[in-house]
Design a protein around this motif. Structure first.
Motif, mmCIF file in Angstrom:
data_model
loop_
_atom_site.group_PDB
_atom_site.id
_atom_site.type_symbol
_atom_site.label_atom_id
_atom_site.label_comp_id
_atom_site.label_asym_id
_atom_site.label_seq_id
_atom_site.Cartn_x
_atom_site.Cartn_y
_atom_site.Cartn_z
ATOM 1 N N LEU A 307 0.836 -1.183 0.000
ATOM 2 C CA LEU A 307 0.000 0.000 0.000
ATOM 3 C C LEU A 307 0.882 1.249 0.000
ATOM 4 O O LEU A 307 2.085 1.171 0.297
ATOM 5 N N PRO A 308 0.325 2.418 -0.338
ATOM 6 C CA PRO A 308 1.133 3.648 -0.388
ATOM 7 C C PRO A 308 1.922 3.880 0.899
ATOM 8 O O PRO A 308 1.376 3.773 1.998
ATOM 9 N N GLY A 309 3.192 4.171 0.759
ATOM 10 C CA GLY A 309 4.049 4.474 1.902
ATOM 11 C C GLY A 309 4.669 3.277 2.575
ATOM 12 O O GLY A 309 5.533 3.411 3.437
ATOM 13 N N VAL A 310 4.233 2.060 2.212
ATOM 14 C CA VAL A 310 4.743 0.839 2.839
ATOM 15 C C VAL A 310 5.916 0.290 2.029
ATOM 16 O O VAL A 310 5.863 0.232 0.804
ATOM 17 N N ARG A 311 6.970 -0.117 2.718
ATOM 18 C CA ARG A 311 8.116 -0.761 2.080
ATOM 19 C C ARG A 311 8.250 -2.173 2.623
ATOM 20 O O ARG A 311 7.992 -2.420 3.802
ATOM 21 N N THR A 312 8.641 -3.107 1.757
ATOM 22 C CA THR A 312 8.857 -4.490 2.183
ATOM 23 C C THR A 312 10.168 -5.004 1.607
ATOM 24 O O THR A 312 10.679 -4.480 0.611
ATOM 25 N N ARG A 313 10.710 -6.034 2.238
ATOM 26 C CA ARG A 313 11.866 -6.752 1.713
ATOM 27 C C ARG A 313 11.861 -8.150 2.293
ATOM 28 O O ARG A 313 11.218 -8.398 3.325
ATOM 29 N N ILE A 314 12.533 -9.078 1.642
ATOM 30 C CA ILE A 314 12.676 -10.423 2.190
ATOM 31 C C ILE A 314 14.148 -10.700 2.411
ATOM 32 O O ILE A 314 15.003 -10.299 1.614
ATOM 33 N N VAL A 315 14.436 -11.384 3.535
ATOM 34 C CA VAL A 315 15.825 -11.622 3.919
ATOM 35 C C VAL A 315 16.013 -13.078 4.311
ATOM 36 O O VAL A 315 15.065 -13.768 4.687
ATOM 37 N N ASP A 316 17.271 -13.529 4.226
ATOM 38 C CA ASP A 316 17.584 -14.890 4.661
ATOM 39 C C ASP A 316 17.848 -14.898 6.163
ATOM 40 O O ASP A 316 17.688 -13.877 6.844
ATOM 41 N N PRO A 323 16.661 -12.003 -3.604
ATOM 42 C CA PRO A 323 16.142 -11.437 -4.854
ATOM 43 C C PRO A 323 14.628 -11.513 -4.942
ATOM 44 O O PRO A 323 14.003 -12.439 -4.425
ATOM 45 N N THR A 324 14.043 -10.528 -5.601
ATOM 46 C CA THR A 324 12.597 -10.526 -5.824
ATOM 47 C C THR A 324 12.331 -11.190 -7.174
ATOM 48 O O THR A 324 11.918 -10.547 -8.134
ATOM 49 N N ASP A 325 12.554 -12.507 -7.191
ATOM 50 C CA ASP A 325 12.422 -13.266 -8.428
ATOM 51 C C ASP A 325 11.215 -14.191 -8.420
ATOM 52 O O ASP A 325 11.021 -14.973 -9.355
ATOM 53 N N GLY A 326 10.407 -14.110 -7.339
ATOM 54 C CA GLY A 326 9.212 -14.942 -7.262
ATOM 55 C C GLY A 326 9.454 -16.337 -6.746
ATOM 56 O O GLY A 326 8.492 -17.089 -6.542
ATOM 57 N N SER A 327 10.717 -16.706 -6.512
ATOM 58 C CA SER A 327 10.991 -18.058 -6.023
ATOM 59 C C SER A 327 11.785 -18.065 -4.721
ATOM 60 O O SER A 327 11.615 -18.970 -3.906
ATOM 61 N N ALA A 328 12.648 -17.076 -4.504
ATOM 62 C CA ALA A 328 13.426 -17.021 -3.264
ATOM 63 C C ALA A 328 12.493 -16.796 -2.078
ATOM 64 O O ALA A 328 11.684 -15.872 -2.078
ATOM 65 N N MET A 329 12.617 -17.670 -1.070
ATOM 66 C CA MET A 329 11.774 -17.570 0.112
ATOM 67 C C MET A 329 12.576 -17.024 1.281
ATOM 68 O O MET A 329 13.671 -17.516 1.576
ATOM 69 N N GLY A 330 12.046 -16.000 1.947
ATOM 70 C CA GLY A 330 12.718 -15.441 3.106
ATOM 71 C C GLY A 330 11.742 -14.756 4.030
ATOM 72 O O GLY A 330 10.551 -14.627 3.720
ATOM 73 N N GLU A 331 12.248 -14.302 5.172
ATOM 74 C CA GLU A 331 11.369 -13.615 6.122
ATOM 75 C C GLU A 331 10.990 -12.244 5.570
ATOM 76 O O GLU A 331 11.838 -11.506 5.060
ATOM 77 N N LEU A 332 9.712 -11.920 5.676
ATOM 78 C CA LEU A 332 9.215 -10.634 5.204
ATOM 79 C C LEU A 332 9.433 -9.569 6.267
ATOM 80 O O LEU A 332 9.014 -9.728 7.420
ATOM 81 N N LEU A 333 10.084 -8.475 5.877
ATOM 82 C CA LEU A 333 10.267 -7.309 6.744
ATOM 83 C C LEU A 333 9.414 -6.174 6.201
ATOM 84 O O LEU A 333 9.246 -6.031 4.993
ATOM 85 N N VAL A 334 8.894 -5.354 7.114
ATOM 86 C CA VAL A 334 7.984 -4.276 6.725
ATOM 87 C C VAL A 334 8.406 -2.978 7.401
ATOM 88 O O VAL A 334 8.839 -2.972 8.563
ATOM 89 N N ASP A 335 8.233 -1.876 6.681
ATOM 90 C CA ASP A 335 8.461 -0.546 7.250
ATOM 91 C C ASP A 335 7.434 0.406 6.656
ATOM 92 O O ASP A 335 6.985 0.215 5.518
#
Length: 477
Positions: A307-316, A323-335
């Motif tokens: 949503l507007p203003g929200v940032r996400t990333r996935i980490v090991d 990578p945001t390649d649709g297959s790498a699985m990691g913990e979702l971080l939100v800000d």
């Protein structure tokens, strides 16, 4: 701007702005009743609310918010230990309850026990006030919502007025939510889904609300909503009653959340209602952060874009970006601006929930595609299975099981195994199926290493009030 902007400024005074069951209130009547509650709460910092699915709960919450008093919803089915913990830990100064006693109608000694010794402030739908109350500061705590307590005693998440307003404005944009909508749902009023989205949302946007009480398919069908909220259990039950599902063809948008919607349910509803369900993702601590849009695609098993203003990333596991390649699985971080302000009285939990640079650790495993679409695999603690050197998402195996016509429900977990580390184990509610048959069925659809090593046939899966499977109970045996 007021948190409940439309309620404060709208000139619309239809008699059924808010309907719960067979009782309803107009905007002006709700304002007068809420003002009377706000008068009673003047000077109180926080108040507990009996969060029954009633007009009294709506009036009590609105009144407390108008007074600038933080609301602590108490689940009506909370056991004595959970109830006592919420009332004590929150330091609530009073308990709002329907006039005439507690939520179960008790009085005297029983009522005193149910209130934890707190003074009870009655919510009386016969008493109105013309008082006005200044709008509290945006950074003031609006709600203290207690988490499910899967890793210890429930923790109180502090949610500000600004975070709630930002979340609701983002959803109004994503879902084209307007005053012309009639929102229909039957969700509990002590969680983000039912209370924040399902009650405060209409009062901020200006749409009407019809809470149907028990979320039965015929009640959803009869309500005539343009916007309908449900959890997967509700949508599954509606899909099992074709006449009720077809009645939702006149709706504008069907929204599912709080858990993953099985692809079979998504497809079944699309066939019966003509709607591809909008899925979204959020937590108590983050509110709603990711969603499909009304004007965009809806993909089964995926929850959309930030949503507007929200940032996400996935980490090991070492905290390195994946990578945001649709297959790498990691913990979702939100800000972003919808995050909570911390756990009440729990600086240790606060520290553990944030990275060094301030991102919130959701504890959920996800994949993100090149186009920004998110797919939630599940909880890191129960849904990311490490077996024989492979990382396996429980949700993918569950979807494969649910594709079998004899499987009604499925939950997959990783149980300890001396050689593999974890063994893929499935708990299945089914009709006329056997474990070996289902193992072979999955192995023909997915990589062989993803097949369940064991299938346990059960009569029912343990679920919480929102219909989420409580996998920790399965893992703990």
């Amino acid at each position: 701007m007021s948190l409940l902007a439309a309620m404060s400024s709208s000139m619309d005074d239809r008699p059924d702005l808010v309907r719960v069951g067979d009782r309803s209130l107009s905007r002006s009547r709700l304002q007068g009743l809420a003002a009377a509650v706000a008068d009673d709460l003047h000077g109180l910092d926080r108040v507990a609310v009996e969060a029954t699915p009633t007009l009294e709960t709506v009036v009590g919450v609105v009144g407390a918010l108008r007074a600038g008093t933080a609301v602590v919803p108490v689940p009506p089915d909370a056991g004595p230990r959970e109830r006592e913990h919420i009332l004590r830990d929150s330091a609530a100064q009073a308990l709002l309850a329907a006039a005439g006693g507690t939520s179960d109608g008790s009085t005297g000694t029983g009522a005193s026990a149910a209130s934890g010794g707190l003074p009870v402030v009655p919510v009386d739908l016969r008493r109105v006030s013309g008082s006005t109350h200044p709008e509290p500061a945006p950074d003031r705590t609006a709600l203290i919502l207690y988490t499910s307590g899967t890793t210890g005693a429930p923790k109180g998440a502090l949610l500000s007025r600004a975070a709630i307003a930002t979340c609701l404005d983002g959803l109004a944009d994503a879902w084209a939510w307007t005053p012309d909508d009639l929102l229909v749902h039957g969700l509990p009023l002590f969680h983000v889904h039912g209370l924040v989205l399902g009650v405060l949302g209409p009062l901020r946007v200006g749409s009407r609300l019809h809470h149907v009480g028990r979320p039965q398919p015929d009640r959803y069908a009869a309500a005539g909503g343009t916007l309908c909220f449900g959890v997967p259990t509700i949508w599954s039950r509606i899909g099992a009653v074709p006449a009720a599902a077809r009645a939702l063809r006149s709706a504008r948008l069907l929204v599912s959340g709080s858990a993953a919607l099985p692809t079979a349910v998504f497809d079944g509803l699309a066939a019966l209602t003509g709607h591809r369900v909008v899925e979204r993702y959020g937590m108590t601590e983050t509110l709603i952060t990711v969603s499909a849009r009304a004007d965009g695609p809806r993909r089964p098993g995926a929850v959309g874009v930030p949503l507007p203003g929200v940032r996400t990333r996935i980490v090991d596991e070492q905290g390195h970006d994946l990578p945001t390649d649709g297959s790498a699985m990691g913990e979702l971080l939100v800000d972003g601006p919808t995050l909570f302000d911390g756990y009440l009285n729990r600086p240790d939990a606060d520290a553990a929930s944030r990275t060094a640079d301030g991102w919130f650790r959701t504890g959920d495993v996800a994949t993100v595609g090149p186009d920004g679409w998110h797919r939630i695999v599940g909880r890191a603690s129960t849904d990311l299975i490490k077996s024989g050197g492979y990382r396996i998402g429980a949700g993918e195996v569950e979807e494969a099981l649910l594709a079998h016509p004899g499987v009604r429900e499925a939950a997959v977990v990783g149980l300890p195994h001396p050689d593999l580390g974890q063994q893929v184990t499935a708990y299945v509610v089914g009709d006329g199926v056997t474990g070996p048959e289902l193992v072979d069925f999955v192995a023909r659809q997915l990589s062989v290493h993803k097949r369940p090593r064991e299938v346990r046939l059960v009569d029912a899966l343990p679920r919480n009030a929102l219909g989420k499977v409580q996998k920790k109970r399965l893992v703990d045996g």
